[in-house]
Scaffold this motif. Sequence first.
Motif, mmCIF file in Angstrom:
data_model
loop_
_atom_site.group_PDB
_atom_site.id
_atom_site.type_symbol
_atom_site.label_atom_id
_atom_site.label_comp_id
_atom_site.label_asym_id
_atom_site.label_seq_id
_atom_site.Cartn_x
_atom_site.Cartn_y
_atom_site.Cartn_z
ATOM 1 N N ASP A 1 28.621 88.892 6.525
ATOM 2 C CA ASP A 1 28.371 87.777 5.612
ATOM 3 C C ASP A 1 28.318 86.469 6.392
ATOM 4 O O ASP A 1 28.935 86.335 7.461
ATOM 5 C CB ASP A 1 29.495 87.651 4.568
ATOM 6 C CG ASP A 1 29.466 88.758 3.529
ATOM 7 O OD1 ASP A 1 28.396 89.376 3.352
ATOM 8 O OD2 ASP A 1 30.513 88.998 2.908
ATOM 9 N N PRO B 1 26.157 87.230 -0.925
ATOM 10 C CA PRO B 1 26.615 88.631 -0.973
ATOM 11 C C PRO B 1 26.429 89.302 -2.326
ATOM 12 O O PRO B 1 26.009 90.467 -2.385
ATOM 13 C CB PRO B 1 28.101 88.509 -0.607
ATOM 14 C CG PRO B 1 28.174 87.302 0.265
ATOM 15 C CD PRO B 1 27.160 86.352 -0.295
ATOM 16 N N ARG B 2 26.715 88.607 -3.431
ATOM 17 C CA ARG B 2 26.573 89.227 -4.749
ATOM 18 C C ARG B 2 25.125 89.599 -5.032
ATOM 19 O O ARG B 2 24.833 90.684 -5.547
ATOM 20 C CB ARG B 2 27.114 88.282 -5.824
ATOM 21 C CG ARG B 2 27.133 88.873 -7.217
ATOM 22 C CD ARG B 2 27.673 87.862 -8.225
ATOM 23 N NE ARG B 2 27.732 88.421 -9.555
ATOM 24 C CZ ARG B 2 28.774 89.057 -10.075
ATOM 25 N NH1 ARG B 2 29.859 89.231 -9.352
ATOM 26 N NH2 ARG B 2 28.735 89.523 -11.313
ATOM 27 N N ARG C 1 22.761 90.092 -2.766
ATOM 28 C CA ARG C 1 22.361 91.140 -1.825
ATOM 29 C C ARG C 1 22.817 92.516 -2.306
ATOM 30 O O ARG C 1 22.069 93.497 -2.231
ATOM 31 C CB ARG C 1 22.955 90.824 -0.447
ATOM 32 C CG ARG C 1 22.469 91.744 0.662
ATOM 33 C CD ARG C 1 23.041 91.326 1.998
ATOM 34 N NE ARG C 1 24.496 91.454 2.027
ATOM 35 C CZ ARG C 1 25.251 91.104 3.065
ATOM 36 N NH1 ARG C 1 24.691 90.600 4.147
ATOM 37 N NH2 ARG C 1 26.559 91.257 3.015
ATOM 38 N N ARG C 2 24.051 92.576 -2.855
ATOM 39 C CA ARG C 2 24.578 93.857 -3.334
ATOM 40 C C ARG C 2 23.817 94.340 -4.568
ATOM 41 O O ARG C 2 23.521 95.526 -4.707
ATOM 42 C CB ARG C 2 26.064 93.716 -3.627
ATOM 43 C CG ARG C 2 26.915 93.589 -2.377
ATOM 44 C CD ARG C 2 28.345 93.224 -2.716
ATOM 45 N NE ARG C 2 29.003 94.263 -3.512
ATOM 46 C CZ ARG C 2 30.227 94.121 -4.018
ATOM 47 N NH1 ARG C 2 30.901 92.996 -3.828
ATOM 48 N NH2 ARG C 2 30.769 95.103 -4.715
ATOM 49 N N MET C 3 23.482 93.413 -5.485
ATOM 50 C CA MET C 3 22.736 93.821 -6.676
ATOM 51 C C MET C 3 21.330 94.278 -6.307
ATOM 52 O O MET C 3 20.823 95.259 -6.866
ATOM 53 C CB MET C 3 22.687 92.674 -7.687
ATOM 54 C CG MET C 3 23.954 92.531 -8.503
ATOM 55 S SD MET C 3 23.766 91.420 -9.927
ATOM 56 C CE MET C 3 23.859 89.850 -9.098
ATOM 57 N N ALA D 1 20.393 95.620 -3.499
ATOM 58 C CA ALA D 1 20.502 96.944 -2.870
ATOM 59 C C ALA D 1 20.772 98.023 -3.914
ATOM 60 O O ALA D 1 20.214 99.131 -3.844
ATOM 61 C CB ALA D 1 21.617 96.928 -1.821
ATOM 62 N N ALA D 2 21.607 97.699 -4.905
ATOM 63 C CA ALA D 2 21.883 98.671 -5.971
ATOM 64 C C ALA D 2 20.626 98.973 -6.773
ATOM 65 O O ALA D 2 20.393 100.122 -7.179
ATOM 66 C CB ALA D 2 22.987 98.149 -6.882
ATOM 67 N N GLU E 1 39.332 92.315 -3.005
ATOM 68 C CA GLU E 1 38.186 92.299 -3.920
ATOM 69 C C GLU E 1 38.226 93.497 -4.855
ATOM 70 O O GLU E 1 37.193 94.041 -5.243
ATOM 71 C CB GLU E 1 36.858 92.245 -3.157
ATOM 72 C CG GLU E 1 36.666 90.961 -2.374
ATOM 73 C CD GLU E 1 35.288 90.845 -1.746
ATOM 74 O OE1 GLU E 1 34.355 91.540 -2.212
ATOM 75 O OE2 GLU E 1 35.141 90.075 -0.786
#
Length: 379
Positions: A51, A199-200, A202-204, A206-207, A344
Motif C-alpha cells: 500500500d 486499498p478499498r 483495489r480490493r473491490m 479484484a473481487a 482489520e
Amino acid sequence: MWRSSGRLADGRQIIYFDETPDTGRAKAPDRRPLPPAAPSSQLRRDPLLDDWVVLAAHRQDRTFLPPPDECPLDPTRGDRLTEIPADDYDVVVFENRFPSLATPAVPAPEPPTDPAVEARPGTGRCELVCFTSDHTASFADLTPRRARTVIEAWADRTAELSAMPEVAHVYPFENRGEEIGVTLHHPHGQIYGFPFPPPRIRRMAAAARRHREHTGGNLFDDAVAAERAAGVRVVVETGHWTAIVPAAARWPYEVRLFPRRRVPGLHLLDGDQRDDLAGVYLALLRAFDRLFPAPAPYIAAWHQAPVDAAGTPDPEFGLHLQLFTLRRAAGKLKYLAGSESGMEAWINDISPEDAAHRLRAALGPVPGGGADHTERGAQ
C-alpha cells in the motif's frame, strides 16, 4: 446549473456551480495577500501490505476549528476575506489550500537514499466542495434542488479529475461531526484525486474480476440482486436507487446506496438517476439524524471505479455510496480498537437486520419521488 471558473490569489482554481445565470461570482477578486501555492507531498510504499502512504507534513498548519466569525468557507463580505471571494454562492468547489495531494508547484525532492524507502511525489488533486453559503446548515437541510446542484458538481469534478494523467481514482466524500475529525463546521465535503487506486477500491475491483471469472456475472449487480431478494436489509428503494444495510456491515449503522442501472462513476449517471438521487440521499441523511437525540456524526463515501491512464473507468466496477456513523447508541461511539485498528478484523455490536429495521422506522418521505420501504423481509 451554470458553471464558472476563476483563480484565487495564490493561483488555486475555484469553480462556482450556480442555480441562476450571470451571477458573475467567478470574477470576484481574491483580495488576500497570499503567496503562491507550493504544496509538496510524498508517497511511500509499505512493502508488507503493498500500500501507499501519503506524507503531507505541510498540513500540520491547516485551519483547526475556528470560531464561526472566522470560518474560511463562508462568503467574503466587507473586510472579512475568506477562501470564497464572492459575497454569496450556491455550490462552490476549490483546490484545498492544505492538500494531501497536489500537482507540485515546486520541483520534487531528490529520491531518498534510505534503502528501506520506496517513494515518489505525492501528485494528485484535493478539492473542497461547499454545499451552501449557510454556515449553520448541514447537507440534510438542503432542498432537493440544491442537493441536485451538488450532484452536478460531483459529476463535473469526477469527469475532469479522471482525465488528469496523475489521477487514478476520484473520491468524493463528506465528514460530519467532531467525532469524525472535522476541523471546519461549515457544511462541506472533499474530493480526492488519488494517483493510485486506494486499498478499498483495489480490493473491490479484484473481487469483481474474480466474480466474473467464476460466475460470468457482475459482482455488484449480483450482490444487490441478492439483497433485494432477501428484502430484510433493504432500507429504501426508489425508481432508480436501492439502499441496503449490507449483510456483513462493519459499522453499527451503515448503508450502501446503489443505482439500479449500474454505472462506474457519478459523471455517467443520467438525468433521471441524478434527480432521484437528490431525494433519496436527503432522506437517508435525515434518517440517520433521527436515530439518536443528537445529529449523527457520519462519513458519506462515494466509491467509484478506478481509471486507466486514458481516464477510462473499470467497466466491472459499480458506483455506490457508503454512508455510516460512528455512533452505536445515544452517547456511545464505535471505537476502532485492537481488533479493527490492529488486525482489520471487524466486530459489529448491532445486527445488520436490526439496523435496517431502525433506519426504515426513521425514514421519512423521499423528497421528489415515491419509495417502497416496506419491511419485505419481515413479512
